[in-house]
Design an enzyme around this catalytic site. Structure first.
Site, PDB file in Angstrom:
ATOM      1  CB  CYS A 177      -6.095   9.077  -9.086  1.00  0.00           C
ATOM      2  SG  CYS A 177      -6.981   9.460  -7.555  1.00  0.00           S
ATOM      3  CG  HIS A 180      -9.284  11.334  -4.965  1.00  0.00           C
ATOM      4  ND1 HIS A 180      -8.845  12.065  -6.041  1.00  0.00           N
ATOM      5  CD2 HIS A 180      -9.661  12.255  -4.038  1.00  0.00           C
ATOM      6  CE1 HIS A 180      -8.946  13.352  -5.793  1.00  0.00           C
ATOM      7  NE2 HIS A 180      -9.426  13.503  -4.573  1.00  0.00           N
ATOM      8  CD  GLU A 220      -9.604   7.858  -9.370  1.00  0.00           C
ATOM      9  OE1 GLU A 220     -10.091   8.204  -8.281  1.00  0.00           O
ATOM     10  OE2 GLU A 220      -9.468   8.650 -10.328  1.00  0.00           O
TER      11      GLU A 220
END
Lengths: 150, 150
Positions: free
Chosen positions: B90, B57, B59
């Site tokens: 995250c 992801h 992040e």
């Protein structure tokens, strides 16, 4: 899906990973991802210190390795064994990977997903079992933190 | 810590990352990590498809990059900007990294941390702000999913 009577066998493999982490000076948590036929698809131990990266938890490394081994992102038919109850980050990753079964050793009352979540972080069809060889998994942690204090 | 009036500027950098993800056929979410002096320490966009890895992801990539840039695991004085409310994974990583401030664009009512957690996943001292350029961030997502359906 893995038979229940082999859970201890695979948890011992996760414990071997945890001991490897301890030998490297890392908080001793280990994980393995096992295929429906019992093949180890991924293994990992905590490497946050070595990599200087808070995301390098045992489960994250094992999940990523298993996905690489399978050539696909999803671990729907797989079981992840981990020595300590997954944290929020790892529980989230297990949800995204749709891991079919999650088996953990001892609880983590401070950082474990079960004290942090208001609904299941896992895939709706996922099965979860805690407390497998919990005392032995906990002892690996306790011995590590005791050794740090000495 | 970053001044509030520069939030939109950094969010636009995260949006550029999100558009890069869209161009690569990835769910368009982008993130940047900014130092107290306003330096971009890490940036990332969703790469789960390209890497075949659910943990990739925006992040996570930005946090890892920032930690590498700083030479340390903790981002206590830093601000993370992300176009969409962080998921559980995250949010957990942001907690572990002790990121000092988290600024997100649009909400994610299905997968966002705020609907999934029973207590804050972040560091106790962390500040959180949502809704920065929310409409524009949401439109990037909507346009992407609309294009998939056509």
């Amino acid at each position: 899906m893995i038979e229940l009577d082999s859970d201890e066998r695979y948890m011992r493999m996760a414990m071997a990973e945890a001991r490897q982490a301890a030998a490297e000076g890392e908080v001793p948590i280990g994980a393995v991802v096992v295929s429906p036929r019992g093949r180890i698809l991924g293994r990992g131990h905590n490497q946050t210190e070595a990599l200087g990266d808070v995301t390098a938890h045992a489960e994250m490394i094992a999940i990523s390795a298993a996905a690489q081994a399978l050539g696909g992102k999803y671990l729907s038919d797989c079981t992840l064994y981990v020595t300590v109850e997954p944290c929020l980050m790892c529980a989230g990753a297990l949800g995204w990977s749709q891991t079919g079964r999650i088996v953990y050793g001892c609880e983590d009352p401070r950082r474990g997903f079960s004290t942090m979540t208001s609904r299941s972080p896992f895939h709706p069809k996922a099965k979860v079992a805690g407390g497998i060889l919990a005392d032995e998994c906990r002892r690996i942690m306790q011995d590590f933190f005791k050794s740090l204090r000495n």
